[in-house]
Design a protein around this motif. Structure first.
Motif, PDB file in Angstrom:
ATOM      1  N   ARG A  77       0.854  -1.362  -0.270  1.00  0.00           N
ATOM      2  CA  ARG A  77      -0.315   0.195   0.176  1.00  0.00           C
ATOM      3  C   ARG A  77       1.022   1.548   0.004  1.00  0.00           C
ATOM      4  NH1 ARG A  77      -2.424  -0.771   3.988  1.00  0.00           N
ATOM      5  NH2 ARG A  77      -1.277   0.664   5.511  1.00  0.00           N
ATOM      6  N   LYS A  78       1.890   1.029   0.757  1.00  0.00           N
ATOM      7  CA  LYS A  78       2.337   2.242   0.958  1.00  0.00           C
ATOM      8  C   LYS A  78       3.881   2.380   0.015  1.00  0.00           C
ATOM      9  CE  LYS A  78       2.179   3.918   5.798  1.00  0.00           C
ATOM     10  NZ  LYS A  78       2.630   3.624   6.722  1.00  0.00           N
ATOM     11  N   HIS A  79       4.579   1.317  -0.704  1.00  0.00           N
ATOM     12  CA  HIS A  79       5.730   1.237  -1.167  1.00  0.00           C
ATOM     13  C   HIS A  79       5.637   0.794  -2.726  1.00  0.00           C
ATOM     14  CE1 HIS A  79       7.428   2.873   2.377  1.00  0.00           C
ATOM     15  NE2 HIS A  79       6.735   1.234   2.944  1.00  0.00           N
ATOM     16  N   MET A  80       5.125   0.277  -2.982  1.00  0.00           N
ATOM     17  CA  MET A  80       4.114   0.211  -4.071  1.00  0.00           C
ATOM     18  C   MET A  80       3.670   0.351  -4.876  1.00  0.00           C
ATOM     19  SD  MET A  80       5.114  -4.187  -3.599  1.00  0.00           S
ATOM     20  CE  MET A  80       4.971  -4.165  -5.431  1.00  0.00           C
ATOM     21  N   ALA A  81       2.089   0.723  -4.029  1.00  0.00           N
ATOM     22  CA  ALA A  81       0.939   0.925  -4.911  1.00  0.00           C
ATOM     23  C   ALA A  81       0.626   2.634  -5.707  1.00  0.00           C
ATOM     24  CB  ALA A  81      -0.188   1.206  -3.887  1.00  0.00           C
ATOM     25  N   PRO A  82       1.792   3.353  -5.013  1.00  0.00           N
ATOM     26  CA  PRO A  82       1.930   4.881  -5.655  1.00  0.00           C
ATOM     27  C   PRO A  82       2.798   4.819  -7.214  1.00  0.00           C
ATOM     28  CG  PRO A  82       2.211   5.236  -3.037  1.00  0.00           C
ATOM     29  CD  PRO A  82       2.120   3.460  -3.585  1.00  0.00           C
ATOM     30  N   TYR A  83       3.619   4.137  -6.732  1.00  0.00           N
ATOM     31  CA  TYR A  83       4.848   3.571  -8.093  1.00  0.00           C
ATOM     32  C   TYR A  83       4.271   3.332  -9.478  1.00  0.00           C
ATOM     33  CZ  TYR A  83       8.687   2.450 -11.453  1.00  0.00           C
ATOM     34  OH  TYR A  83       9.510   2.337 -12.030  1.00  0.00           O
ATOM     35  N   ILE A  84       2.770   2.234  -8.945  1.00  0.00           N
ATOM     36  CA  ILE A  84       2.101   1.727 -10.206  1.00  0.00           C
ATOM     37  C   ILE A  84       0.732   2.414 -11.057  1.00  0.00           C
ATOM     38  CG2 ILE A  84       3.417  -0.150 -10.367  1.00  0.00           C
ATOM     39  CD1 ILE A  84       0.564  -1.830  -8.845  1.00  0.00           C
ATOM     40  N   VAL A  85       0.353   2.993  -9.609  1.00  0.00           N
ATOM     41  CA  VAL A  85      -0.754   4.124 -10.088  1.00  0.00           C
ATOM     42  C   VAL A  85      -0.589   4.888 -10.819  1.00  0.00           C
ATOM     43  CG1 VAL A  85      -0.702   6.021  -8.474  1.00  0.00           C
ATOM     44  CG2 VAL A  85      -2.667   5.275  -8.822  1.00  0.00           C
ATOM     45  N   GLY A  86      -0.212   5.434 -11.512  1.00  0.00           N
ATOM     46  CA  GLY A  86       0.441   6.059 -13.027  1.00  0.00           C
ATOM     47  C   GLY A  86       0.109   5.707 -14.173  1.00  0.00           C
ATOM     48  N   TYR A  87       0.560   3.851 -14.196  1.00  0.00           N
ATOM     49  CA  TYR A  87       0.331   3.313 -15.000  1.00  0.00           C
ATOM     50  C   TYR A  87      -0.606   2.617 -15.400  1.00  0.00           C
ATOM     51  CZ  TYR A  87       5.488   3.326 -15.516  1.00  0.00           C
ATOM     52  OH  TYR A  87       6.672   3.908 -15.143  1.00  0.00           O
ATOM     53  N   MET A  88      -1.260   2.471 -14.273  1.00  0.00           N
ATOM     54  CA  MET A  88      -2.600   2.226 -14.225  1.00  0.00           C
ATOM     55  C   MET A  88      -3.890   3.153 -14.879  1.00  0.00           C
ATOM     56  SD  MET A  88      -5.263   0.041 -13.416  1.00  0.00           S
ATOM     57  CE  MET A  88      -3.855  -1.286 -12.506  1.00  0.00           C
ATOM     58  N   LEU A  89      -3.218   4.328 -14.583  1.00  0.00           N
ATOM     59  CA  LEU A  89      -4.330   5.136 -15.188  1.00  0.00           C
ATOM     60  C   LEU A  89      -3.964   5.319 -16.579  1.00  0.00           C
ATOM     61  CD1 LEU A  89      -3.689   8.813 -12.393  1.00  0.00           C
ATOM     62  CD2 LEU A  89      -5.675   7.397 -12.933  1.00  0.00           C
ATOM     63  N   ILE A  90      -2.681   4.850 -16.183  1.00  0.00           N
ATOM     64  CA  ILE A  90      -2.880   5.137 -18.680  1.00  0.00           C
ATOM     65  C   ILE A  90      -3.730   4.554 -19.418  1.00  0.00           C
ATOM     66  CG2 ILE A  90      -1.429   4.990 -20.142  1.00  0.00           C
ATOM     67  CD1 ILE A  90       0.926   5.601 -18.182  1.00  0.00           C
ATOM     68  N   TYR A  91      -4.361   3.063 -18.660  1.00  0.00           N
ATOM     69  CA  TYR A  91      -4.499   2.224 -19.159  1.00  0.00           C
ATOM     70  C   TYR A  91      -5.809   2.299 -19.414  1.00  0.00           C
ATOM     71  CZ  TYR A  91       0.475   0.342 -20.800  1.00  0.00           C
ATOM     72  OH  TYR A  91       0.989   1.107 -21.237  1.00  0.00           O
ATOM     73  N   ALA A  92      -6.191   2.550 -18.103  1.00  0.00           N
ATOM     74  CA  ALA A  92      -7.547   2.476 -17.796  1.00  0.00           C
ATOM     75  C   ALA A  92      -7.866   3.445 -18.357  1.00  0.00           C
ATOM     76  CB  ALA A  92      -7.546   2.514 -15.673  1.00  0.00           C
ATOM     77  N   SER A  93      -7.552   4.518 -18.418  1.00  0.00           N
ATOM     78  CA  SER A  93      -8.070   5.827 -19.819  1.00  0.00           C
ATOM     79  C   SER A  93      -8.543   5.044 -20.838  1.00  0.00           C
ATOM     80  CB  SER A  93      -7.053   7.223 -19.511  1.00  0.00           C
ATOM     81  OG  SER A  93      -6.074   6.726 -19.380  1.00  0.00           O
ATOM     82  N   LEU A  94      -7.090   4.691 -21.337  1.00  0.00           N
ATOM     83  CA  LEU A  94      -7.063   4.160 -22.685  1.00  0.00           C
ATOM     84  C   LEU A  94      -8.181   3.252 -23.274  1.00  0.00           C
ATOM     85  CD1 LEU A  94      -3.537   4.004 -23.096  1.00  0.00           C
ATOM     86  CD2 LEU A  94      -4.851   5.295 -24.727  1.00  0.00           C
TER      87      LEU A  94
END
Length: 479
Positions: free
Chosen positions: A373-390
């Motif tokens: 939650r603290k160390h991994m999620a902030p790193y990959i959430v940006g990638y999730m925003l990219i592919y979710a919007s696509l």
């Protein structure tokens, strides 16, 4: 020289206590903007709660509260700026300041766009206020991301169109020239007044009867096209449907359904994908192999056939009655699309799992859930925003396609694909607007979501390229 005091306190509460004026100023401005639409906001919130309570308990305890909320003054509404009236031959009666209905409607839409722009500007001002007064660091990577997005023209185009689409969905009751209840759901229960040239008097008829005489069925004698009035002095920005119902009202309320299904399904699929990506990269081995096999099995299924089969199988069940079938499709899209999103973020998740700070957190004895939650999620959430919007654009197209086949949202609830379906026989006629306008809007909105996704990708990772590298990232590093 700056006169700001150094921010030495460690918590947001302390920083707000030391410097409350900027926050109070922003909250006061936001409250003023919210008060302008307080009645509509409360009606939507209470109506949603009432619907959930009614589904669970079988009774409707908040009906009175919803009615009271709707009676509260709302600045941007058809009651304040009415566009429905009739022409006496000399002047318009019943419209805002006696304006012609199309100008009264344009004025109301313009005010709504300005209101949305004010909210966007005030949210940006809130971000600047937070960065200037309450954030500990003078600079974060988010600053560079925001600066790059401001210079990304393709991404800004997508962002503007998506914002207008969201504004259309949220303010559907106000931007529509009429209401869904009067024009679509129950037209024979409502009456309108119009000036009869034959009798020279003001007469009354039901909306349903007026719709029967305002149909668009291909003939120039039976067609109400875009930017035209019907014989009852009703203005139709996009023309009418073959049933005589207003097309703009149909599309405005249909935008709500498309947005609700798209955002909800992407939210559900994104949460599952991120959770599974962090679990597979943290534990690796058999856990990752099990997720790979599961995702590959789901991806191997023909998506369209599964959606059609599920729509037919569940058509007569209780789940198909929830929000006119929208919740059924949210569940289906969530289960179908999480493997695609999981593949997209699996590679970045494996990459961050190998970083030194993850090993340090493990050595300090932090719980795996806390590390994720603290160390991994902030790193990959940006990638999730990219592919979710696509991916969200694909959901909108799928819902429209199912509605086109008659398997989507339950009629008479508006949906864009159904408008294309009913207008298909008239594409090459005077009633071309019935299919082409919603088809153009679907194309524009899907393109905008893709453009916004491209912009988010480029500003988060400026070294990424448009083609092969994005496809390679989507594979998540391979099975």
């Amino acid at each position: 020289m700056s006169t700001e005091q150094p921010r030495t306190t460690t918590t947001y509460r302390d920083r707000i206590r030391d410097r409350p004026v900027p926050l109070v100023r922003w909250v006061a401005g936001a409250s003023v903007l919210l008060l302008a639409e307080l009645g509509a906001v409360l009606a939507v919130v209470l109506g949603t709660i009432d619907g959930l309570v009614t589904f669970v308990l079988g009774s409707s305890p908040l009906t009175g509260a919803v009615g009271a909320a709707r009676s509260l003054p709302t600045l941007l509404s058809r009651e304040v700026v009415p566009n429905r009236g009739y022409f006496t031959g000399e002047e318009w009666m019943g419209t805002f300041l006696g304006l012609e209905p199309k100008y009264a409607w344009l004025l109301r839409v313009a005010l709504i766009v300005v209101y949305g722009a004010l909210w966007c500007g005030w949210l940006w001002f809130g971000y600047v206020t937070f960065r200037r007064h309450y954030r500990v660091a003078d600079w974060t990577p988010t600053d560079d991301i925001v600066d790059r997005l401001r210079g990304h023209q393709w991404g800004k185009f997508g962002l503007v169109v998506v914002a207008l689409f969201v504004l259309m969905a949220l303010f559907a009751p106000a931007v529509s020239p009429t209401t869904m209840e009067q024009n679509i759901q129950d037209p024979y229960s409502y009456q309108i007044q119009y000036f009869s040239e034959q009798t020279g008097e003001v007469e009354t008829t039901t909306v349903g009867a007026a719709n029967r005489q305002s149909t668009s069925k291909g003939s120039t004698l039976r067609n109400v096209g875009p930017w035209q009035y019907d014989d009852f002095d009703r203005f139709h920005p996009f023309g009418t449907l073959p049933s005589g119902k207003d097309l703009f009202t149909f599309l405005a309320y249909g935008a709500r359904i498309s947005l609700f299904i798209g955002v909800s399904s992407m939210l559900g699929a994104g949460v599952l994908a991120m959770a599974f990506a962090m679990i597979s990269s943290f534990y690796k081995g058999a856990v990752d192999l099990a997720l790979v096999v599961t995702s590959d099995s789901i991806q191997a299924l023909p998506v369209l056939m599964i959606l059609i089969l599920a729509a037919v199988v569940f058509s007569n069940t209780w789940i198909a009655t929830l929000y006119n079938g929208a919740l059924l499709f949210i569940a289906l899209f969530t289960m179908i699309y999480w493997p695609y999103l999981w593949r997209a973020v699996r590679g970045p998740s494996f990459q961050v799992a190998e970083e030194e700070w993850i090993d340090a957190a493990k050595n300090y004895g932090q719980h795996p859930a806390q590390i994720m939650r603290k160390h991994m999620a902030p790193y990959i959430v940006g990638y999730m925003l990219i592919y979710a919007s696509l991916t969200l654009g694909g959901v909108i197209i799928s819902v429209a396609g199912l509605s086109f086949l008659g398997l989507g949202i339950t009629p008479p609830t508006p949906e864009w694909g159904r408008a294309i379906s009913v207008g298909q026989p008239y594409v090459a006629s005077a009633s071309w607007h019935i299919s082409l306008i919603p088809g153009f809007l679907i194309t524009l909105v899907v393109t905008a979501f893709n453009a916004m996704g491209d912009g988010i990708r480029d500003v988060i990772d400026p070294q990424s390229e448009q083609g092969d590298e994005a496809a390679a990232a989507a594979t998540g590093g391979g099975a």
